[in-house]
Structure formats: C-alpha cells, structure tokens
Design a protein around this motif. Sequence first.
Motif, PDB file in Angstrom:
ATOM      1  N   UNK A  35       0.829  -1.206   0.000  1.00 14.04           N
ATOM      2  CA  UNK A  35       0.000   0.000   0.000  1.00 14.04           C
ATOM      3  C   UNK A  35       0.860   1.251   0.000  1.00 14.04           C
ATOM      4  N   UNK A  36       1.926   1.231   0.777  1.00 12.99           N
ATOM      5  CA  UNK A  36       2.825   2.388   0.864  1.00 12.99           C
ATOM      6  C   UNK A  36       3.562   2.594  -0.451  1.00 12.99           C
ATOM      7  N   UNK A  94       4.410  12.742   1.966  1.00 14.75           N
ATOM      8  CA  UNK A  94       4.128  12.256   3.321  1.00 14.75           C
ATOM      9  C   UNK A  94       2.626  12.071   3.524  1.00 14.75           C
ATOM     10  N   UNK A  95       1.845  13.005   3.038  1.00 23.63           N
ATOM     11  CA  UNK A  95       0.396  12.917   3.182  1.00 23.63           C
ATOM     12  C   UNK A  95      -0.147  11.685   2.447  1.00 23.63           C
ATOM     13  N   UNK A  96       0.384  11.408   1.269  1.00 25.51           N
ATOM     14  CA  UNK A  96      -0.064  10.245   0.492  1.00 25.51           C
ATOM     15  C   UNK A  96       0.297   8.945   1.201  1.00 25.51           C
ATOM     16  N   UNK A  97       1.507   8.883   1.773  1.00 25.42           N
ATOM     17  CA  UNK A  97       1.926   7.679   2.498  1.00 25.42           C
ATOM     18  C   UNK A  97       1.023   7.447   3.707  1.00 25.42           C
ATOM     19  N   UNK A  98       0.755   8.507   4.456  1.00 28.07           N
ATOM     20  CA  UNK A  98      -0.085   8.391   5.653  1.00 28.07           C
ATOM     21  C   UNK A  98      -1.507   7.964   5.303  1.00 28.07           C
ATOM     22  N   UNK A 146      13.332   7.318  -0.094  1.00 30.35           N
ATOM     23  CA  UNK A 146      13.339   6.018   0.570  1.00 30.35           C
ATOM     24  C   UNK A 146      12.666   6.151   1.928  1.00 30.35           C
ATOM     25  N   UNK A 147      11.725   5.246   2.214  1.00 33.99           N
ATOM     26  CA  UNK A 147      11.069   5.180   3.515  1.00 33.99           C
ATOM     27  C   UNK A 147      11.590   3.942   4.231  1.00 33.99           C
ATOM     28  N   UNK A 162      13.430  -1.452   4.247  1.00 33.51           N
ATOM     29  CA  UNK A 162      12.905  -0.469   3.307  1.00 33.51           C
ATOM     30  C   UNK A 162      11.430  -0.789   3.081  1.00 33.51           C
ATOM     31  N   UNK A 163      10.578   0.149   3.429  1.00 32.28           N
ATOM     32  CA  UNK A 163       9.132  -0.052   3.324  1.00 32.28           C
ATOM     33  C   UNK A 163       8.576   0.416   1.987  1.00 32.28           C
TER      34      UNK A 163
END
Length: 809
Positions: A407-408, A715-719, A435-436, A444-445
């Motif tokens: 999903x991320x 960041x908003x999209x990942x959250x 990279x997250x 690495x997510x």
Amino acid sequence: MKKDQEQSKERTRARLQAKLEAKRAKEAQADHKSALKKSHKTKKDKVNNADEENRTIWQTAFSVGRGVVAVLGVLLLLTGVFGVAAGAGYFARLVENTDVPEKDELLEQIRNIHGVSVMKYSNGTNISDISSDLVRINVSSDQISQNVKDALIATEDETFKTNNGVVPKAVVRGILGALGGGTSSGGSTITQQLVKQQSLGDSVTFQRKASEIVYALQLNQYLSKDEILTDYLNVSPFGRNNQGKNIAGVQAAAQGIFGKSAKDLTVPEAAFIAGLPQSPIVYSPYNADGSLKSDELLSYGLARQQNVLFNMYRAGYLNKDDYEKYRAVDISKEFLPSKPQDSVAHGYLYNVVYNEALKHVYDYLIKKDEVSATEQGNDSTKQKYREMAAQALQTGGYTITTTINQAVYEAMQNAVAQYGGILQDGTGEVQPGNVLMDNKTGAVLGFIGGLDYATNQNNHAFDTTRSPGSSIKPILAYAPAIDLGLLGSASMLSNYPANFSDGTPILHVGETGTGMVSLNEALGVSWNIPAHWTYQAILNSGNSVEPYMSKMGYSVPNYNIESLPLGGGIEPTVVQHTNGYQTLANGGVYEPYFVVQSIKDDSGKDIYEHESKATRVYSQATSTITTNLLRNVLTYEPSRRTTNFLQDLQAINPSLANSVDWAGKTGTSNDYVDSWLMLSTPTVSLGGWIGHDDNTSMASKTAAVNNGTYMANLVNAIAAAAPDIFGPGEKFPDPSKDPDVIKSTVLKSTGQKPGTVTGGKLKNVKVSGPTTTSYWAKNGAPVTQFKFGIGGTEANYNDAWNKILGSSK
C-alpha cells in the motif's frame, strides 16, 4: 565491448574443448575396429553382461572403492606419494558410508524441474515473476527421436544399456584425473550426470563424487534405462536458441535451433544436439544476443557434431554408408536465422529486489558448496558462482519475500506521478529519489526511483550518488562532537568569517558569516562555518569520524578534506543516507538497510532469512540530544528556516503535522545542483533528494521551497495508505528525562557554566546572566572560558566578549 569479451572467453573455452575433442577422436579412430566388434556381441556375451549387472548395489560400490584403492595403490608404489593411497582409502570409505536416499525422495529430486521464481510484497501479494531467459519444454519418451537417444549413448555413455549406473574403471580414471589436476568428467555415466544435475550439484569434492556413485547405483534400480535417458534429455542444458535465450531439454533445443520437434530430428541434427551438453555455450551456434556465431566459433560445434557421428558409427548405430552420407551434410545450413528477443519491461522495484536476492543466493551457493576463502578470492570462481546464482534465481522456483509495504509503495508511486510536477522549474527534468525506512530494523518499506521508469531507468533512490550538502552535518560533524563530549545542546560556535587553509572564504549562500551562534542556530540556519570548526575540533582533539561513518556504511575516500562536513568529498545514495538518519532516530543503533526479508526454495526450505546486524554508532544520549535539535530545524524562525515542509504539511493535513513528532535536516550542494530533505519520526525515516542527471543547477526556489512542498504531499499520500506508519502520538526521547543525558546549567551567552574568566582583554571577570539547561552526552559543560565556543580566533572572542559584557568591558 561486452560482446567482444564474451566472444574472447568463448574462443578460449572452445580451443581447449577442441583439443580435448581432437584427442578423443584420435583415440576413438585408432581402435574403432574393436569398437565395431564390441557393438555386435553374441547373445552369450549379453547373457554374461546381464549376470554382471545383477550384482547388488553394495557389491558394485565395493568394487568401485576397491578399484580406486588398487589402482591408486599401484600409483603409490610408482611415485612414493603416500597421500594418494590415504586419499584413495578415504574415498572408498566415503562411498561405503554414504546414506542411500529413500526412493520417493530421490525420484522427487531427479524429476523436480523447478518452477518460476516469484517476488512478493511483505503482505504476500505477488510483485512479479522473475524473468528467465531459460526455455525448457518437457516431453515424453515417445516425443524424442531415437536418433537423439542413440547419439547421446554413443557419445556420453557407450555402456549405458548394460551398466549399473556406474562404470568402476571410468570412476577410477576420473578420480585419477582429478588428483592429477585434470578433469574427472570422463568418469560420469549418463545416470551419474543426471544425479549431479538434479540432486547433488557440481562442487568438486570427493564426498559429492561418492554420493553421486551411490545415488546413481540406486537410481538405476528405480528407473528403467529409457526413463533415465528421457529425464536426462529433459533437464540437460543445450546452449542458446536463435533468440540468445538459454535452453534446457531436447525439445527446446530442437525448436530453438532447427525449428522442429525433438521427435522429428534427423541423424545429423540429432548428432549436433547430442553433442551440446558437454559444453553447451561453446558448441551452441548462437551468441548471447541470438546472432549466429562467426565461422571460427561455429567450427567448434560443427566439429563436435562430426565426432558424435563417428561415435554413432563406431558403436554400430550407423553403417559405413550412412556415416559417410551424414558426415557430408552441412548442418549449419539448417540453423534457424537470428530472431530478436521479446522485450520484458521491469521497473525500479523489480531490479532492486532482484539485485539483492542475487547476492543472497550467491552467498548461499558458496556456503552450500563449502567454497574456501582462498577460492572465493579467485575471479573465475566468483564469476562462476555469479552465473550459477543468476541461473538459480531465475529457474530455481524461489519465493522472495520483501520488506516492501504494498500500500505504501503504490501510494508513493502515485504521489510522484501526481506531484512530481512541483519540482519542474524549466531547468530540465528534475528527478526525485526517496526512501522510507523502518527505524528499528532498517527495512525499506517503500521508495521512489524516479519520475517514470519508462522514460528514465536510473534508480535515483538506490544507485545515484550525490553530495549531501548540509544534510551530512548532523551525521558527520555535530553528532560525533556531541558523542565525544566536545559539544552540548546549548554550546556556542564561531560563525565569524573564516577561510579554508588555501584562503578560500567559507560562505553560506553568499554570506561570509556573523558572530557567535548557538548550536541550535547553527543547525536551524545550516551555517557552514560552525560545521567547519566543529569538524576541526574533532580532529584537533585527536579523534576521527571514520569509526562513525564506516560503521554506517558510508564511503569516505579522504577524511582530510576540509569541506567534508559541508558535503564535499562524500556522495551517498539516498538509501544509504536515509540509513544514517535511521541510526540517529534509533537511539544511535545502525541497522543496515535491506529489501529482501526471506528466500525459500520450491520445497519451502529457507535458503535466506534476514537477521539483525545491529551496530551501535552513537550513544543513546547522543541520539536523544541530536534528534531533539533536529526537531527545531523544522520549526526554526521563519526568516531563517531552511524548509517549508512542516508549514506546507500543516496546510495539507493539520492532524498529520501536529500528531507526529517530526525531525529533519536539509542540504543543498553548490549552485543548487542537489537538494536534500531528510525526515525522521520515532518509527520511520524518509530520505529525499532531487536534482538533474547531468549535474546541472536547479532554480534556487526548487531546492529551497519546492522540494519541501513535494515532500509534504508525499508524506500525506503515504499516511493515507498507512495511517500509523509515521507513529502519530509517539515521541522521541526527551533529553530532560533521559537518564543517559548529562544536564548542565549554563549561561545562554557562552553555553558554559558561570564563572571567572581570564584571557584576551579579560582579567578575573565574573560572568553571570540568564541561564539555560545544556544537554551533554559526555563530561558535561565546563566553566566558562575566554574561548568559550567552538572555533574562532582570539580577535573573534574579544569581539564576542565586548558584545556579552558591553563596550565598557
């Protein structure tokens, strides 16, 4: 160039193979009369042979072992080499002591043709099958021409129909060859070769050879000769087809070389194909790109075909007239013309997973085959195992489970597609790399390799190396200085104008400097001069940052470069640099990044499982203090703030901005060539770089403003895809409550404790004033000294004291 190198290697292999072929042909022709007689044995001879075949498995094994001992015993007497006899006895014991596998187990190994290897997200959903250039088609015995079977037996194992799976004299000959530094391939029957390919591998050890013998004897009891021959022809490698793809199995060979089924192969065609398994790449008519080889390289495969035809004649499968007729056929005229390969489009994720998995499979094979450390340093050994790893990964039926959160990852790809335009400023295509990473594990997510793989295959997250600019300051300068007890959170640093040793001014966006500044301001504004003086202070204290950087995997060729703390002389990838921030956010403990969680073979056995390789780099106290300072970077006074990330996130998603404990640091290289924004929360770190592939400059606003806006949207999209991933409600350790942190009450003006100062124009001057708490990882704050800060000259301190005490002092 690569094609030329491959062809050069192929010529070398081919010449060696040709010499061996010539030797064999000469030996064969010298006694072909006796061979012909042998092929027309009387019925009585056949009965005798049948009686011989009826020996038990262990009688044959004993015969093999005894033969080895006897022959090598003679060799011992002739040469006086006692180690040979010892080795022979050892081998005989290995044969006798080898465990016999159960029938079902052995047959499963022999007939197990591995499936397609697959990559999976962390949730088990498929990412992709692993592409393979191997073409393999299984067929039944009645779909294989008898011509191929006859050609193979005549060439590889003349006694195949009558032996027990092992020929003792041939085994001895092979072992003698191995002991003498030559090849042992001459000792393998078709049954042994099948066992080696499907069950035991080709490591050169006596134990493997002993097991091969026992397994072959057993297999000969379980399967008919035709079944063994069919299995062999279905699994063996046959070189390349007219697309340059690797082919395994006689059906794929027939279709890929002659464009027909295996059952329809003529004698000349069958002879060519039967000769391929001995050295498939050398004898193959095609190059790696599918083009026909040069006449010189083709000649080796054609000569091999002639040798196979002669073997068929010698063994009685061809009469003289047919032999002469078939040897006159120019088989090269029947080769299929070259055909381009079907292109397979992969993406950033596929390539990252494949490359990491390849390393793990390489290590697995090295360990499985017990390759010595000395051999591992051999270039040819390394190349061999790289090729074996690639083949195993492509055709081994492996399941590679990754750390990637589906999903991320998908949210990140959608975000760059939607918001990548924010970065475009008319200076050329600005590429991002993100990279997250999980702070606790290094997993690495998710990541962003670039704007669009279809138009740019450079992976800007894992492969692009660039100057980190000021984003390296916390990692390389301030955190080590705090860790060594040279700095506290309220320490003062010189930002007076300064030069490098060659006289070049140290500038900050054109500014030459100001005066004394706090560590908080040095980080918040990202002043360059304080970072320079901090690094010099580390060196002057007799310490080095090399232990810190090397533990985190950073490559720093020269630690004496003066601009190193400003990003000069160091070029990390985004994933490597994110790993540095993961270390700071993880209590100072470095967990090397990884993408592959596990690899299982097609039986479900683990061949790789990630294990933590945690390394403490900074103390817990250093981590607590530095992370607290990096919180302030994102909220520093607006006129001097280096990023608008948190401000923009507040506008996009106030809850996300307020509920998450954010820390971070920016970095910009000279002339706005590179721009970085490194972010951390208590749970994850998110690294980001933007720039041009050709190292040209971006607009100043792109680096200073647009990147923050882009990252806020990312960041908003990942959250939105994973609401808990940034750890809403969680907090970094509070330095005021961390028991490992030393608390010192210091003067705000000096960053040191109140006291009496002598130095410069000062003589026993009592210094007091407003105080604050300074957090130290080691030693604690000293009493105020004349040179109370990091760096600067005596003149700088006289000026600083004038400002602190007033002009009257």
